[in-house]
Enzyme design. Structure first.
Site, PDB file in Angstrom:
ATOM      1  CB  SER A  20      35.156   9.641 -38.907  1.00  0.00           C
ATOM      2  OG  SER A  20      34.938   9.240 -37.717  1.00  0.00           O
TER       3      SER A  20
ATOM      4  CG  HIS B  65      31.971  10.778 -42.847  1.00  0.00           C
ATOM      5  ND1 HIS B  65      32.893  11.663 -42.990  1.00  0.00           N
ATOM      6  CD2 HIS B  65      31.913  10.568 -41.478  1.00  0.00           C
ATOM      7  CE1 HIS B  65      33.507  12.052 -41.826  1.00  0.00           C
ATOM      8  NE2 HIS B  65      32.917  11.214 -41.073  1.00  0.00           N
TER       9      HIS B  65
ATOM     10  CG  ASN C  80      36.832  14.216 -40.544  1.00  0.00           C
ATOM     11  OD1 ASN C  80      36.214  15.475 -40.318  1.00  0.00           O
ATOM     12  ND2 ASN C  80      36.443  13.265 -40.252  1.00  0.00           N
TER      13      ASN C  80
ATOM     14  CD  GLU D  12      33.894  13.356 -46.402  1.00  0.00           C
ATOM     15  OE1 GLU D  12      33.778  13.330 -45.445  1.00  0.00           O
ATOM     16  OE2 GLU D  12      34.910  13.968 -47.150  1.00  0.00           O
TER      17      GLU D  12
HETATM   18  P1  NAD Z   1      28.911   5.932 -29.768  1.00  0.00           P
HETATM   19  O1  NAD Z   1      29.847   5.351 -29.079  1.00  0.00           O
HETATM   20  O2  NAD Z   1      28.110   6.852 -29.396  1.00  0.00           O
HETATM   21  O3  NAD Z   1      27.783   4.647 -30.495  1.00  0.00           O
HETATM   22  C1  NAD Z   1      28.289   3.387 -30.822  1.00  0.00           C
HETATM   23  C2  NAD Z   1      26.968   2.577 -30.693  1.00  0.00           C
HETATM   24  O4  NAD Z   1      27.492   1.274 -31.279  1.00  0.00           O
HETATM   25  C3  NAD Z   1      26.668   2.440 -28.868  1.00  0.00           C
HETATM   26  O5  NAD Z   1      25.338   2.655 -28.770  1.00  0.00           O
HETATM   27  C4  NAD Z   1      27.204   0.884 -28.886  1.00  0.00           C
HETATM   28  O6  NAD Z   1      26.317   0.270 -27.803  1.00  0.00           O
HETATM   29  C5  NAD Z   1      26.749   0.478 -30.486  1.00  0.00           C
HETATM   30  N1  NAD Z   1      27.354  -0.864 -30.612  1.00  0.00           N
HETATM   31  C6  NAD Z   1      28.741  -1.320 -30.407  1.00  0.00           C
HETATM   32  N2  NAD Z   1      29.264  -2.541 -30.695  1.00  0.00           N
HETATM   33  C7  NAD Z   1      27.778  -3.041 -31.066  1.00  0.00           C
HETATM   34  C8  NAD Z   1      27.624  -4.192 -31.889  1.00  0.00           C
HETATM   35  N3  NAD Z   1      28.352  -5.301 -31.773  1.00  0.00           N
HETATM   36  N4  NAD Z   1      26.290  -4.312 -32.214  1.00  0.00           N
HETATM   37  C9  NAD Z   1      25.300  -3.277 -32.204  1.00  0.00           C
HETATM   38  N5  NAD Z   1      25.611  -2.262 -31.748  1.00  0.00           N
HETATM   39  C10 NAD Z   1      26.896  -1.924 -31.192  1.00  0.00           C
HETATM   40  O7  NAD Z   1      29.747   6.369 -31.339  1.00  0.00           O
HETATM   41  P2  NAD Z   1      29.403   7.461 -32.339  1.00  0.00           P
HETATM   42  O8  NAD Z   1      29.979   8.691 -32.090  1.00  0.00           O
HETATM   43  O9  NAD Z   1      27.791   7.247 -32.510  1.00  0.00           O
HETATM   44  O10 NAD Z   1      30.113   6.876 -33.802  1.00  0.00           O
HETATM   45  C11 NAD Z   1      29.692   5.710 -34.248  1.00  0.00           C
HETATM   46  C12 NAD Z   1      30.360   5.317 -35.705  1.00  0.00           C
HETATM   47  O11 NAD Z   1      30.310   6.851 -36.472  1.00  0.00           O
HETATM   48  C13 NAD Z   1      31.976   5.465 -35.496  1.00  0.00           C
HETATM   49  O12 NAD Z   1      32.331   4.533 -36.619  1.00  0.00           O
HETATM   50  C14 NAD Z   1      32.566   6.876 -35.658  1.00  0.00           C
HETATM   51  O13 NAD Z   1      33.939   6.739 -36.190  1.00  0.00           O
HETATM   52  C15 NAD Z   1      31.698   7.635 -36.738  1.00  0.00           C
HETATM   53  N6  NAD Z   1      31.474   8.916 -36.714  1.00  0.00           N
HETATM   54  C16 NAD Z   1      31.315   9.508 -35.693  1.00  0.00           C
HETATM   55  C17 NAD Z   1      30.984  10.837 -35.575  1.00  0.00           C
HETATM   56  C18 NAD Z   1      31.002  11.771 -34.385  1.00  0.00           C
HETATM   57  O14 NAD Z   1      31.195  12.879 -34.552  1.00  0.00           O
HETATM   58  N7  NAD Z   1      30.654  11.144 -33.246  1.00  0.00           N
HETATM   59  C19 NAD Z   1      30.911  11.650 -36.974  1.00  0.00           C
HETATM   60  C20 NAD Z   1      31.265  10.849 -38.011  1.00  0.00           C
HETATM   61  C21 NAD Z   1      31.180   9.439 -37.808  1.00  0.00           C
END
Ligand code: NAD
Length: 735
Positions: free
Chosen positions: A444, A465, A515, A477
């Site tokens: 994001s 996204h 955003n 997006e």
């Molecule tokens: P999260 O922390 O809930 O999930 C991340 C997952 O990735 C975890 O389960 C973790 O164990 C796993 N992970 C970490 N390193 C790893 C690796 N080397 N190999 C395999 N798995 C691995 O985070 P999230 O909220 O799901 O966000 C994930 C991505 O999505 C980020 O880039 C975030 O910026 C983006 N994002 C988040 C949102 C939101 O509202 N949370 C919205 C849009 C985009």
């Protein structure tokens, strides 16, 4: 063009068949209305015709409604005096339908008319139900998938071809209100139980049932209750004690839900109330006046344009590069956290095979169990069958083994927001998948172009996204990095089409599009707290201008520590140009107090033990005293809206946005930008660019440089241009 054709059978029944050319479902346009009128005229004038059946040439449906492209442009097409032009056009529609209803009978004796039945093979929506409602008997095929109703209110208008007046008189105001005010749809059996249609018959006997009825109907069978002496509205007229209560409740409910910014619901209620006090033909005239009023309001055409016409165009690939089909067969999802789990679910639910990877097996399994939980909920609500659940879950392989990614044609990465972690998983995945696979990141905040450095094939690297929660949020997006090629864009668009969401395609820049616009909205709200504006005024001003959540509630929902994280990263990137010190003071203080928003059960709002929001937190006022002098409502609203729309204009100016339709649709679906307005560009067009630029100058003088009028807006103001006039699809085609 012949959408309506008529044949008369040996029994003397004229069958009028509606079959819109080149469409899978019938939609009414203005020419077709004339054709229907001509068919009715000739059937009524022909002595050999004993009765009429109106039906559809489409299997499983009668009609989907009026052509929305036409409704959105009706005002522009209505001539120099558009209100008069619209009113006359609507009255003409009433005349045609009233002619069907009266069917040539003597106005005094109600005798001598020809029976007219409607035979609906299935779905009938909007005008597709208003035409049947004008007939004397409605037969529907027993097709449980069919949807019957008047969903106009969902589009920002109301049933304006007699549907409002007829349904109210048929069912009573109270019984009709969910169908009119909420656009409730029913299957044929439920529609019959509610009294909207008259008969549900097996599909293969539909036409014969309607014909039989027409041939046997007596004079009295074809006179509508409201055309008979002594007619009383079911449930009581408005001045009747029971009827009175209906309107008191309905007015309050409509105002509570629409906050006064959606004109259609209020106009509908007025048409029902005023119409109920007068004879039927006068009621139709009143309905037509209110419908004209709604169509004259720029909100209705802007909503239809953004939420239907343009949304559909984007979903159908308006901005898809001209490359071969890129339908996704197998997707690899990296990271099974909140986002990854949701992405896996929507993909598997759309029939795509999914490999869901996390660093630990328990995490991967937990990600898959998210799908199970959603499907179980669906089963308990009877929306999902146990079979479907098994099929969807069988498509998801939860594992830590990257080798399972072999054969994936798309990877969506959703691991931690850390460039090093992302680079690591990118390399691992690319080592396994084929050379033509596309790699997408769900980041994001990190620039796509930078993340693409970790890829061996940056032209096949793209941003996809999603918004949280993935299964509910309809916008996706798509972000092009500097080197992203057209095949990656096509793949992303085809994928979004498969999972039935709405895409916008933007170029790579800080916070992309959504955003980028929403952060200034939140910041403006927090800034006002610091200035001493009453928090309740800030929140209510936002809601009264159509934002679904006030800025303080929104930051509570997304979490205050995330706000702190974003603020720190932005400040590091912008240095001295960073504009939000005043905001940070409040935000950082809240975080230091441990008030992190909903997740900590404490934020700008107070929450009870169960997490239920209780009202604004009193401690806020102790730290940031509410000033004696409060700004007026419009000033607060303009600050909140201009903070967003100026960012949208800058995104257009900088080429981050390439299509204002995406800017408008993305704003409504992505962060709920005042849907009544049609989106930021539609709103600026409503204000008029000269006034918008002038307002920027006033806001800048009073509140600071963040409201500086963008050069593009200034130039357009000087030339009195509108955004849709200059950048809309018609302007693009003409250029
Ligand atoms: P999260 O922390 O809930 O999930 C991340 C997952 O990735 C975890 O389960 C973790 O164990 C796993 N992970 C970490 N390193 C790893 C690796 N080397 N190999 C395999 N798995 C691995 O985070 P999230 O909220 O799901 O966000 C994930 C991505 O999505 C980020 O880039 C975030 O910026 C983006 N994002 C988040 C949102 C939101 O509202 N949370 C919205 C849009 C985009």
């Amino acid at each position: 063009m012949t959408d309506f054709t008529m044949t008369t059978d040996a029994d003397g029944v004229a069958i009028i068949t509606w079959d819109t050319q080149g469409k899978s479902m019938n939609v009414l346009n203005l020419d077709a209305l004339e054709e229907l009128d001509a068919c009715i005229d000739s059937a009524l004038a022909d002595d050999a015709v004993k009765g009429i059946v109106i039906t559809s040439g489409k299997e499983g449906s009668f009609a989907g409604g009026m052509d929305l492209n036409i409704i959105s442009r009706m005002k522009d097409m209505a001539g120099d005096n558009p209100a008069m032009g619209l009113f006359e056009g609507i009255m003409h529609m009433h005349e045609v339908l009233r002619k069907i209803e009266r069917a040539g009978m003597d106005p005094k004796t109600n005798k001598g008319g020809k029976p007219i039945a409607c035979a609906m093979p299935g779905t009938g929506l909007g005008i597709g139900l208003e035409i049947p409602l004008s007939c004397h008997r409605i037969f529907v095929a027993d097709n449980p998938k069919a949807k019957i109703g008047l969903p106009e209110i969902m589009v920002g208008i109301f049933p304006g071809a007699g549907g409002t007046t007829r349904l109210t008189r048929k069912m009573g105001a109270m019984a009709a209100s969910p169908f009119l005010l909420e656009g409730k749809l029913s299957d044929p059996k439920k529609a019959k139980a509610a009294g909207i249609v008259d008969e549900v018959v097996p599909a293969d006997g539909l036409l014969s049932a309607a014909k039989d009825w027409v041939l046997n109907a007596k004079d009295a069978d074809i006179v509508k209750p409201w055309d008979q002496k002594g007619y009383k509205m079911p449930g009581g007229a408005p001045y009747h004690p029971a009827g009175f209560m209906t309107f008191v409740g309905a007015s309050a409910m409509v105002h509570g839900k629409t906050k006064g910014v959606y004109p259609a619901a209020k106009a509908l209620l007025s048409a029902v109330y005023e119409g109920a006090l007068v004879p039927f033909d006068t009621a139709l005239k009143i309905e037509a006046r209110w419908f004209t009023n709604v169509l004259m309001n720029p909100s209705s055409s802007a909503m239809i344009r953004s939420l239907f016409v343009n949304k559909e165009a984007l979903e159908k690939g308006a901005n898809r590069p001209d490359v071969a089909d890129e339908t996704v067969k197998k997707v690899g999802v990296l990271g099974a956290g909140m986002m990854g789990a949701g992405i896996a679910y929507v993909s598997a639910n759309a029939g795509i095979e999914v490999v869901l990877i996390d660093a630990r097996q328990e995490a991967a399994d937990k990600g898959k169990s998210y799908s199970e939980a959603i499907l179980d909920k669906g089963i308990s609500r009877k929306k999902v069958t146990p079979d479907k659940k098994e099929q969807v879950l069988a498509r998801i392989t939860a594992t830590t083994d990257y080798a399972a990614l072999a054969g994936c044609d798309l990877i969506v990465e959703a691991v931690f927001e850390d460039p090093a972690v992302k680079a690591d998983v990118t390399a691992k995945a690319e080592a396994v998948v084929g050379d033509d696979a596309i790699f997408a990141t769900n980041t994001s905040t990190l620039p796509i172009t930078d993340l693409a450095h970790a890829s061996k094939r940056p032209e096949q690297f793209i941003g996809i996204h999603f918004f949280s929660p993935v299964d509910k949020m309809m916008l996706v997006e798509i972000i092009k990095g500097k080197q992203t090629g057209s095949r990656a864009v096509a793949k992303a668009l085809d994928y979004v089409r498969q999972i039935r969401k709405t895409p916008i395609v933007v170029n790579d820049a800080r916070f992309f599009y959504a955003n980028r616009c929403i952060i200034p909205y939140i910041n403006e709200g927090i800034r006002m707290v610091k200035e001493g504006v009453a928090p309740a005024l800030i929140e209510n001003a936002a809601k009264l201008v159509g934002m679904p959540l006030g800025p303080l509630q929104l930051v509570d929902e997304t979490s205050i520590d995330l706000g702190v994280k974003i603020a720190k990263a932005t400040k590091a990137a912008m240095g001295d140009a960073y504009p939000d010190e005043a905001v940070d003071e409040v935000l950082f203080w809240m975080a230091d107090e441990g008030r992190l928003g909903r997740k900590s059960n404490s934020g700008f709002y107070a929450y009870d033990d169960k997490g239920k929001r209780q009202g604004l937190w009193h401690g806020l006022g102790e730290r940031y005293a509410v000033a004696d002098d409060q700004p007026d409502l419009t000033t607060v609203q303009h600050r909140l809206l201009f903070a967003q729309v100026l960012e949208a204009v800058r995104a257009l100016e900088e080429g981050v946005l390439e299509d204002i339709r995406e800017g408008d649709v993305g704003a409504i679906l992505g962060w709920g930008f005042a849907p009544w307005s049609g989106g930021p560009f539609s709103w600026l067009d409503m204000l008029g660019t000269p006034y918008a630029a002038e307002r920027c100058d006033q806001l800048t003088e009073e509140f600071g440089a963040r409201f500086t009028c963008p050069d593009l807006l200034r130039e357009m103001a000087t030339k009195t241009q509108s955004f849709y006039g200059r950048f809309g699809p018609e302007a693009k085609t003409a250029a």
